[in-house]
Design an enzyme around this catalytic site. Sequence first.
Site, PDB file in Angstrom:
ATOM      1  N   CYS A 188       0.652  -3.858  26.747  1.00  0.00           N
ATOM      2  CA  CYS A 188       1.122  -3.157  27.945  1.00  0.00           C
ATOM      3  C   CYS A 188       2.593  -3.499  28.187  1.00  0.00           C
ATOM      4  O   CYS A 188       2.981  -4.670  28.189  1.00  0.00           O
ATOM      5  CB  CYS A 188       0.278  -3.553  29.151  1.00  0.00           C
ATOM      6  SG  CYS A 188       0.900  -2.778  30.661  1.00  0.00           S
TER       7      CYS A 188
ATOM      8  N   HIS B 289       4.807  -8.285  11.056  1.00  0.00           N
ATOM      9  CA  HIS B 289       5.194  -7.058  11.762  1.00  0.00           C
ATOM     10  C   HIS B 289       4.133  -6.542  12.721  1.00  0.00           C
ATOM     11  O   HIS B 289       4.205  -5.394  13.147  1.00  0.00           O
ATOM     12  CB  HIS B 289       5.542  -5.965  10.728  1.00  0.00           C
ATOM     13  CG  HIS B 289       6.790  -6.260   9.956  1.00  0.00           C
ATOM     14  ND1 HIS B 289       7.127  -5.631   8.780  1.00  0.00           N
ATOM     15  CD2 HIS B 289       7.799  -7.143  10.198  1.00  0.00           C
ATOM     16  CE1 HIS B 289       8.287  -6.101   8.330  1.00  0.00           C
ATOM     17  NE2 HIS B 289       8.697  -7.029   9.156  1.00  0.00           N
TER      18      HIS B 289
HETATM   19  P1  OAD Z   1       8.127  -0.285   0.970  1.00  0.00           P
HETATM   20  O1  OAD Z   1       7.548   1.087   1.055  1.00  0.00           O
HETATM   21  O2  OAD Z   1       9.564  -0.443   1.310  1.00  0.00           O
HETATM   22  O3  OAD Z   1       7.930  -0.868  -0.495  1.00  0.00           O
HETATM   23  C1  OAD Z   1       6.693  -0.788  -1.146  1.00  0.00           C
HETATM   24  C2  OAD Z   1       6.869  -1.356  -2.530  1.00  0.00           C
HETATM   25  O4  OAD Z   1       5.595  -1.357  -3.182  1.00  0.00           O
HETATM   26  C3  OAD Z   1       7.815  -0.545  -3.422  1.00  0.00           C
HETATM   27  O5  OAD Z   1       8.711  -1.444  -4.071  1.00  0.00           O
HETATM   28  C4  OAD Z   1       6.865   0.125  -4.442  1.00  0.00           C
HETATM   29  O6  OAD Z   1       7.480   0.275  -5.712  1.00  0.00           O
HETATM   30  C5  OAD Z   1       5.733  -0.857  -4.494  1.00  0.00           C
HETATM   31  N1  OAD Z   1       4.424  -0.295  -4.859  1.00  0.00           N
HETATM   32  C6  OAD Z   1       3.920   0.927  -4.627  1.00  0.00           C
HETATM   33  N2  OAD Z   1       2.659   1.032  -5.056  1.00  0.00           N
HETATM   34  C7  OAD Z   1       2.340  -0.184  -5.582  1.00  0.00           C
HETATM   35  C8  OAD Z   1       1.169  -0.743  -6.178  1.00  0.00           C
HETATM   36  N3  OAD Z   1       0.043  -0.035  -6.329  1.00  0.00           N
HETATM   37  N4  OAD Z   1       1.220  -2.030  -6.582  1.00  0.00           N
HETATM   38  C9  OAD Z   1       2.348  -2.768  -6.455  1.00  0.00           C
HETATM   39  N5  OAD Z   1       3.477  -2.300  -5.904  1.00  0.00           N
HETATM   40  C10 OAD Z   1       3.475  -1.032  -5.454  1.00  0.00           C
HETATM   41  O7  OAD Z   1       7.208  -1.229   1.854  1.00  0.00           O
HETATM   42  P2  OAD Z   1       7.523  -2.695   2.429  1.00  0.00           P
HETATM   43  O8  OAD Z   1       8.369  -3.466   1.481  1.00  0.00           O
HETATM   44  O9  OAD Z   1       6.243  -3.283   2.837  1.00  0.00           O
HETATM   45  O10 OAD Z   1       7.995  -2.276   8.751  1.00  0.00           O
HETATM   46  O11 OAD Z   1       8.380  -2.322   3.698  1.00  0.00           O
HETATM   47  C11 OAD Z   1       8.777  -3.328   4.582  1.00  0.00           C
HETATM   48  C12 OAD Z   1       8.700  -2.831   6.004  1.00  0.00           C
HETATM   49  O12 OAD Z   1       9.434  -1.607   6.123  1.00  0.00           O
HETATM   50  C13 OAD Z   1       7.297  -2.474   6.475  1.00  0.00           C
HETATM   51  O13 OAD Z   1       6.570  -3.594   6.910  1.00  0.00           O
HETATM   52  C14 OAD Z   1       7.574  -1.535   7.596  1.00  0.00           C
HETATM   53  C15 OAD Z   1       8.710  -0.720   7.026  1.00  0.00           C
HETATM   54  O14 OAD Z   1       9.582  -0.185   7.951  1.00  0.00           O
HETATM   55  C16 OAD Z   1       7.323  -2.102   9.920  1.00  0.00           C
HETATM   56  O15 OAD Z   1       6.412  -1.340  10.050  1.00  0.00           O
HETATM   57  C17 OAD Z   1       7.813  -2.936  11.015  1.00  0.00           C
END
Ligand code: OAD
Length: 272
Positions: A157, A149
């Site tokens: 730019c 991402h």
């Molecule tokens: P999310 O916020 O959707 O999910 C984070 C996950 O991490 C959740 O399932 C939590 O339960 C878990 N979690 C929280 N704290 C934790 C810890 N200490 N150890 C282990 N797990 C933990 O984030 P992503 O799955 O990364 O896109 O989201 C995917 C994409 O959605 C991101 O890359 C972003 C967003 O829109 C862009 O920025 C393009």
Amino acid sequence: MNPLDDAQLAHAAALLRDAHHVMVLTGAGISAESGIPTFRDPLTGLWFNYRPEDLATPDAFDRDPRKVTQWYDERRVKVLQCQPNPGHLALVELEQRLTGERAGPSPAPTRAGPSPAPAAPTTSRFHLFTQNVDRLHQRAGSRNVLELHGALESWRCTQCGLVQEEWGDLLGQYPPRCHCGGIRRPDIVWFGEPLPTRVLDAAQQALMCCDLFLAVGTSGQVYPAAGLIDQAILSNTAVIEINAEPTPFTPHVTHHFRGKAGQILPLLINAT
Ligand code: OAD
């Protein structure tokens, strides 16, 4: 204290020890213990407090480039104050064990920043794909990191396409301008935009050769990144999930460990 089931930990560690090719997919959860908010956790998640359609789409940028670029720049500077945690460091250790390569020194953020990581050769026994834009894997010392991402430090730019990295203080001017006069935007994949083909291709190659898939700290709700977990499960690759909460994949993985990545990853890797 070991909060995990010992038998499950021993079996997962054996899978990891015997694996020839390991593919890792990380999400925001791995950086939560570094103080970086996730996206979807209740109360603290970014998308709990902001509307993605106001900040993370090409339309939002066209409507209000000042607001969007300032928000990303402020996030960039906040993230620069955060440090990698034991979860990031455990993945550095795993990479070293599998590839025999020592990690590079953890680069302190400078104006120039760490050089972009090369794509891991397909022969590598370790592939780390991240959805995170915080560069904490690289700052921890991981060598072969593929960013699905983009990254907060990278700005592009919209006119001449020049990509430059920013590792210093707030840019101050919003939207920031390129020397050509064009408006610069975060080089981050927004909703509705394609992921970098080079990284997606590398992910497909890694999927073909991996015999163990580790999904860490991702809710598995955003595709195509989450589709990599689907593919691993469908191809009968052993999948280990580490997450604070259950995900849609939890019932289908080989092992799932509920808890903090910064605690579980070191336990797992030390047990191998
Ligand atoms: P999310 O916020 O959707 O999910 C984070 C996950 O991490 C959740 O399932 C939590 O339960 C878990 N979690 C929280 N704290 C934790 C810890 N200490 N150890 C282990 N797990 C933990 O984030 P992503 O799955 O990364 O896109 O989201 C995917 C994409 O959605 C991101 O890359 C972003 C967003 O829109 C862009 O920025 C393009």
